[in-house]
Scaffold this motif. Structure first.
Motif, PDB file in Angstrom:
ATOM      1  N   GLU A   1     -15.844  22.309  28.008  1.00 21.08           N
ATOM      2  CA  GLU A   1     -14.721  22.795  28.800  1.00 21.08           C
ATOM      3  C   GLU A   1     -15.056  24.199  29.305  1.00 21.08           C
ATOM      4  OE1 GLU A   1     -11.592  24.188  30.536  1.00 21.08           O
ATOM      5  OE2 GLU A   1     -11.744  25.083  28.538  1.00 21.08           O
ATOM      6  N   LYS A   2     -15.030  24.384  30.627  1.00 22.35           N
ATOM      7  CA  LYS A   2     -15.579  25.592  31.234  1.00 22.35           C
ATOM      8  C   LYS A   2     -14.748  26.841  30.960  1.00 22.35           C
ATOM      9  CE  LYS A   2     -17.982  23.230  35.047  1.00 22.35           C
ATOM     10  NZ  LYS A   2     -17.596  21.838  34.691  1.00 22.35           N
ATOM     11  N   ARG A   3     -13.447  26.703  30.867  1.00 23.65           N
ATOM     12  CA  ARG A   3     -12.603  27.884  30.673  1.00 23.65           C
ATOM     13  C   ARG A   3     -12.943  28.594  29.365  1.00 23.65           C
ATOM     14  NH1 ARG A   3      -6.271  26.966  29.996  1.00 23.65           N
ATOM     15  NH2 ARG A   3      -7.145  25.800  28.242  1.00 23.65           N
ATOM     16  N   LYS A   4     -13.041  27.856  28.279  1.00 20.21           N
ATOM     17  CA  LYS A   4     -13.370  28.451  26.983  1.00 20.21           C
ATOM     18  C   LYS A   4     -14.790  29.016  26.988  1.00 20.21           C
ATOM     19  CE  LYS A   4     -10.272  25.464  24.328  1.00 20.21           C
ATOM     20  NZ  LYS A   4     -10.186  24.390  23.290  1.00 20.21           N
ATOM     21  N   LEU A   5     -15.703  28.285  27.617  1.00 19.47           N
ATOM     22  CA  LEU A   5     -17.095  28.724  27.674  1.00 19.47           C
ATOM     23  C   LEU A   5     -17.220  30.054  28.404  1.00 19.47           C
ATOM     24  CD1 LEU A   5     -20.081  28.046  27.136  1.00 19.47           C
ATOM     25  CD2 LEU A   5     -20.101  26.787  29.300  1.00 19.47           C
ATOM     26  N   ILE A   6     -16.545  30.185  29.531  1.00 19.18           N
ATOM     27  CA  ILE A   6     -16.597  31.417  30.312  1.00 19.18           C
ATOM     28  C   ILE A   6     -16.008  32.595  29.528  1.00 19.18           C
ATOM     29  CG2 ILE A   6     -15.595  32.569  32.340  1.00 19.18           C
ATOM     30  CD1 ILE A   6     -15.898  29.860  33.817  1.00 19.18           C
ATOM     31  N   SER A   7     -14.866  32.387  28.885  1.00 18.12           N
ATOM     32  CA  SER A   7     -14.209  33.461  28.137  1.00 18.12           C
ATOM     33  C   SER A   7     -15.077  33.941  26.975  1.00 18.12           C
ATOM     34  CB  SER A   7     -12.852  32.992  27.611  1.00 18.12           C
ATOM     35  OG  SER A   7     -11.988  32.654  28.676  1.00 18.12           O
ATOM     36  N   LEU A   8     -15.705  33.010  26.256  1.00 20.97           N
ATOM     37  CA  LEU A   8     -16.554  33.379  25.135  1.00 20.97           C
ATOM     38  C   LEU A   8     -17.772  34.179  25.593  1.00 20.97           C
ATOM     39  CD1 LEU A   8     -17.277  33.196  22.144  1.00 20.97           C
ATOM     40  CD2 LEU A   8     -18.360  30.988  22.612  1.00 20.97           C
ATOM     41  N   LEU A   9     -18.394  33.761  26.685  1.00 17.61           N
ATOM     42  CA  LEU A   9     -19.574  34.469  27.188  1.00 17.61           C
ATOM     43  C   LEU A   9     -19.227  35.878  27.676  1.00 17.61           C
ATOM     44  CD1 LEU A   9     -21.398  31.555  29.036  1.00 17.61           C
ATOM     45  CD2 LEU A   9     -22.237  32.817  27.043  1.00 17.61           C
ATOM     46  N   LEU A  10     -18.040  36.058  28.224  1.00 23.07           N
ATOM     47  CA  LEU A  10     -17.623  37.396  28.652  1.00 23.07           C
ATOM     48  C   LEU A  10     -17.488  38.338  27.465  1.00 23.07           C
ATOM     49  CD1 LEU A  10     -15.004  36.461  31.401  1.00 23.07           C
ATOM     50  CD2 LEU A  10     -17.181  37.639  31.765  1.00 23.07           C
ATOM     51  N   ILE A  11     -17.026  37.843  26.333  1.00 23.10           N
ATOM     52  CA  ILE A  11     -16.959  38.669  25.125  1.00 23.10           C
ATOM     53  C   ILE A  11     -18.368  39.045  24.655  1.00 23.10           C
ATOM     54  CG2 ILE A  11     -16.315  38.676  22.679  1.00 23.10           C
ATOM     55  CD1 ILE A  11     -13.942  36.877  23.440  1.00 23.10           C
ATOM     56  N   CYS A  12     -19.280  38.088  24.711  1.00 24.29           N
ATOM     57  CA  CYS A  12     -20.661  38.353  24.286  1.00 24.29           C
ATOM     58  C   CYS A  12     -21.330  39.408  25.154  1.00 24.29           C
ATOM     59  CB  CYS A  12     -21.468  37.055  24.312  1.00 24.29           C
ATOM     60  SG  CYS A  12     -20.976  35.852  23.056  1.00 24.29           S
ATOM     61  N   VAL A  13     -21.113  39.350  26.462  1.00 20.29           N
ATOM     62  CA  VAL A  13     -21.750  40.336  27.325  1.00 20.29           C
ATOM     63  C   VAL A  13     -21.148  41.719  27.103  1.00 20.29           C
ATOM     64  CG1 VAL A  13     -20.295  40.110  29.392  1.00 20.29           C
ATOM     65  CG2 VAL A  13     -22.691  40.715  29.632  1.00 20.29           C
TER      66      VAL A  13
ATOM     67  N   SER B   1     -12.251  38.426  30.164  1.00 21.32           N
ATOM     68  CA  SER B   1     -12.216  37.303  29.229  1.00 21.32           C
ATOM     69  C   SER B   1     -10.790  36.811  29.029  1.00 21.32           C
ATOM     70  CB  SER B   1     -12.823  37.729  27.888  1.00 21.32           C
ATOM     71  OG  SER B   1     -12.716  36.690  26.943  1.00 21.32           O
ATOM     72  N   LEU B   2      -9.869  37.747  28.874  1.00 21.86           N
ATOM     73  CA  LEU B   2      -8.465  37.380  28.690  1.00 21.86           C
ATOM     74  C   LEU B   2      -7.882  36.751  29.956  1.00 21.86           C
ATOM     75  CD1 LEU B   2      -5.851  37.434  27.035  1.00 21.86           C
ATOM     76  CD2 LEU B   2      -5.476  39.771  27.864  1.00 21.86           C
ATOM     77  N   LEU B   3      -8.150  37.379  31.114  1.00 22.06           N
ATOM     78  CA  LEU B   3      -7.595  36.884  32.373  1.00 22.06           C
ATOM     79  C   LEU B   3      -8.114  35.486  32.717  1.00 22.06           C
ATOM     80  CD1 LEU B   3      -7.706  40.099  34.597  1.00 22.06           C
ATOM     81  CD2 LEU B   3      -5.687  39.000  33.599  1.00 22.06           C
ATOM     82  N   MET B   4      -9.394  35.272  32.527  1.00 20.06           N
ATOM     83  CA  MET B   4      -9.970  33.970  32.872  1.00 20.06           C
ATOM     84  C   MET B   4      -9.427  32.871  31.969  1.00 20.06           C
ATOM     85  SD  MET B   4     -11.807  34.342  35.538  1.00 20.06           S
ATOM     86  CE  MET B   4     -12.986  33.021  35.675  1.00 20.06           C
ATOM     87  N   TYR B   5      -9.218  33.190  30.703  1.00 23.27           N
ATOM     88  CA  TYR B   5      -8.686  32.173  29.801  1.00 23.27           C
ATOM     89  C   TYR B   5      -7.254  31.792  30.182  1.00 23.27           C
ATOM     90  CZ  TYR B   5      -7.687  29.577  25.565  1.00 23.27           C
ATOM     91  OH  TYR B   5      -7.351  28.574  24.695  1.00 23.27           O
ATOM     92  N   ARG B   6      -6.504  32.772  30.663  1.00 25.13           N
ATOM     93  CA  ARG B   6      -5.115  32.523  31.023  1.00 25.13           C
ATOM     94  C   ARG B   6      -4.955  31.859  32.390  1.00 25.13           C
ATOM     95  NH1 ARG B   6      -1.062  35.355  28.270  1.00 25.13           N
ATOM     96  NH2 ARG B   6       0.155  35.479  30.198  1.00 25.13           N
ATOM     97  N   GLN B   7      -5.860  32.163  33.337  1.00 26.64           N
ATOM     98  CA  GLN B   7      -5.657  31.740  34.721  1.00 26.64           C
ATOM     99  C   GLN B   7      -6.477  30.522  35.144  1.00 26.64           C
ATOM    100  OE1 GLN B   7      -3.310  33.071  36.660  1.00 26.64           O
ATOM    101  NE2 GLN B   7      -2.752  34.456  34.994  1.00 26.64           N
ATOM    102  N   LEU B   8      -7.624  30.313  34.543  1.00 21.10           N
ATOM    103  CA  LEU B   8      -8.457  29.181  34.965  1.00 21.10           C
ATOM    104  C   LEU B   8      -7.828  27.857  34.550  1.00 21.10           C
ATOM    105  CD1 LEU B   8     -12.245  29.939  34.333  1.00 21.10           C
ATOM    106  CD2 LEU B   8     -11.114  29.458  36.505  1.00 21.10           C
ATOM    107  N   PRO B   9      -7.896  26.849  35.412  1.00 20.60           N
ATOM    108  CA  PRO B   9      -7.436  25.512  35.000  1.00 20.60           C
ATOM    109  C   PRO B   9      -8.418  24.897  34.012  1.00 20.60           C
ATOM    110  CG  PRO B   9      -8.455  25.406  37.168  1.00 20.60           C
ATOM    111  CD  PRO B   9      -8.391  26.859  36.805  1.00 20.60           C
ATOM    112  N   ALA B  10      -7.906  24.125  33.077  1.00 17.79           N
ATOM    113  CA  ALA B  10      -8.774  23.398  32.148  1.00 17.79           C
ATOM    114  C   ALA B  10      -9.473  22.270  32.913  1.00 17.79           C
ATOM    115  CB  ALA B  10      -7.953  22.832  31.002  1.00 17.79           C
ATOM    116  N   THR B  11     -10.741  22.071  32.621  1.00 18.83           N
ATOM    117  CA  THR B  11     -11.506  21.016  33.290  1.00 18.83           C
ATOM    118  C   THR B  11     -12.161  20.121  32.251  1.00 18.83           C
ATOM    119  OG1 THR B  11     -13.443  22.474  33.396  1.00 18.83           O
ATOM    120  CG2 THR B  11     -12.008  22.423  35.323  1.00 18.83           C
ATOM    121  N   LYS B  12     -12.196  18.837  32.549  1.00 22.15           N
ATOM    122  CA  LYS B  12     -12.827  17.893  31.641  1.00 22.15           C
ATOM    123  C   LYS B  12     -14.339  17.873  31.878  1.00 22.15           C
ATOM    124  CE  LYS B  12      -8.923  14.695  31.279  1.00 22.15           C
ATOM    125  NZ  LYS B  12      -8.484  13.297  31.486  1.00 22.15           N
ATOM    126  N   PRO B  13     -15.146  17.774  30.807  1.00 24.37           N
ATOM    127  CA  PRO B  13     -16.592  17.599  30.984  1.00 24.37           C
ATOM    128  C   PRO B  13     -16.881  16.353  31.804  1.00 24.37           C
ATOM    129  CG  PRO B  13     -16.059  18.098  28.692  1.00 24.37           C
ATOM    130  CD  PRO B  13     -14.754  17.840  29.397  1.00 24.37           C
TER     131      PRO B  13
END
Length: 405
Positions: free
Chosen positions: A83-95, A187-199
């Protein structure tokens, strides 16, 4: 519940992407990719802080690009099975953590490690771009990709302007603390605003990585686009890695903040990306690519012949950025049409090649500047563009029917 989600997903695809969401994706891509380029106007300052030569400090850019290429290889394919939304948010924290590490570097060796970590974790833009292509309607895909890629290039160019000014006012370390705070907020904004997407694919991670080689073997267009991307972005890195050293010397004697302002000049070229994207929706992208490669070659001719004139240098920067960005948008428009379910992996093959070329270009730019000065830089950058044109020409001469995106 499942049918309700399916209906919502179908309705979203019928309506396409809202302008607000497209803008948010573009801004996030720009702020994300900017992390890779804050160092370039600051290289001279960093070198003085660690008593390092231009060649030694040039490795900062090289390790960042290598990290980015490897991060894309390992992380971006996950966009097809996670799921891309969670993946993007986690990577933003890592960077954000990597940026703090860079800000606290106390030796050049540690800075090399932190630079690699920044590149390794700054891969969210390359997850966002195929996500935008997935959410967009087919008839608007080129325009959407062009808009998001404009945000990405704005980030690359404006990063130099912002970091140059911040570096002059507060020191180079401050820039990285500011960037870390921005990543946590995103990271916070993307998690809240991005639509959830199915793999879109069900596969193991190992199989996913192996399939990228199969995709490269399967699609000649992907191989051509990847080689062109590597050469073109290599030429881009040759120029921007060396520009600060050129502008700090005669006849300009500019500070890092003034050198960074050249990023604003490049924005004029980046602004043309949505136009190129619209053209790619109507004209075969391979034709646009050939013309833009020649346009980019013209920029290096201008740099070599008239680089000591500020007016011609500015004109060359505009042409260079328009050519590089337009070529990339056109290439992405056609490769994303090859196999929709594999867009993240296709983007990985393309972007790993592109930024591997960028890391080579960073090293080549530092070497060319050290050995031959500005003329060496122009010859190195122009040579890579010429190589891109040779790849484009060879693909046309094979007799393969170019694939329309």
């Amino acid at each position: 519940m499942t049918s309700s989600i399916a209906e919502m997903d179908s309705d979203r695809h019928r309506r396409g992407l809202s302008s607000g969401l497209i803008l948010m994706l573009a801004i996030t891509s720009g702020l994300g990719v900017a992390n890779l380029y804050y160092n370039q106007p600051l290289l001279a300052d960093i070198g003085r802080a660690f008593n390092a030569s231009p060649g030694e400090v040039g490795y900062v850019s090289m390790f960042t690009q290598i990290g980015y290429a490897l991060g894309m290889l390992l992380f971006v394919p996950l966009g097809d099975i996670r799921e891309k939304r969670k993946l993007i948010s986690l990577l933003l924290i890592c960077v954000a953590l990597s940026l703090v590490s860079f800000a606290e570097s106390r030796s050049l060796g540690w800075m090399y490690f932190a630079s690699f970590a920044i590149g390794f974790t700054t891969v969210t833009p390359q997850i966002i771009v195929p996500l935008a292509a997935q959410l967009a309607q087919p008839e608007e895909r080129g325009r959407v990709i062009g808009t998001v890629m404009s945000g990405l290039l704005f980030g690359i160019l404006l990063a130099r302007t912002v970091s140059g000014i911040v570096g002059d006012l507060f020191g180079w370390r401050s820039m990285y603390w500011i960037a870390a705070a921005c990543m946590l907020l995103l990271s916070l904004l993307m998690y809240r605003q991005l639509p959830a997407t199915k793999p879109q694919v069900s596969a193991s991670y190992g199989a996913l990585l192996r399939s990228m080689l199969q995709l490269a073997r399967k699609y000649a267009t992907l191989r051509e686009a990847s080689l062109i991307g590597a050469c073109m972005f290599g030429s881009f890195s040759v120029f921007w890695t060396s520009l600060t050293f050129f502008l700090e010397g005669p006849p300009y004697h500019y500070t890092s903040s003034i050198a960074g302002l050249f990023g604003l000049v490049g924005v004029a070229g980046a602004a043309g990306a949505p136009i190129v994207g619209r053209l790619a929706d109507k004209v075969p992208p391979y034709r646009i690519i050939g013309a833009l490669i020649l346009l980019t070659l013209l920029s290096f001719v201008l740099f070599g012949l008239t680089g000591f004139s500020i007016a011609f240098l500015i004109a060359g920067v505009v042409i260079l950025d328009l050519g590089i960005q337009g070529t990339q948008v056109s290439n992405q428009a056609r490769i994303y049409a090859l196999e929709p379910a594999a867009r993240s992996r296709i983007n990985t093959v393309f972007m790993v090649s592109t930024f591997a070329g960028g890391s080579i270009g960073s090293t080549l730019g530092s070497f060319a500047w050290h050995t031959r000065g500005w003329i060496g830089v122009c010859l190195a950058g122009g040579g890579l563009v010429f190589a891109a044109f040779a790849v484009w020409s060879a693909h046309r001469m094979t007799g393969r029917k170019p694939q329309r995106a």
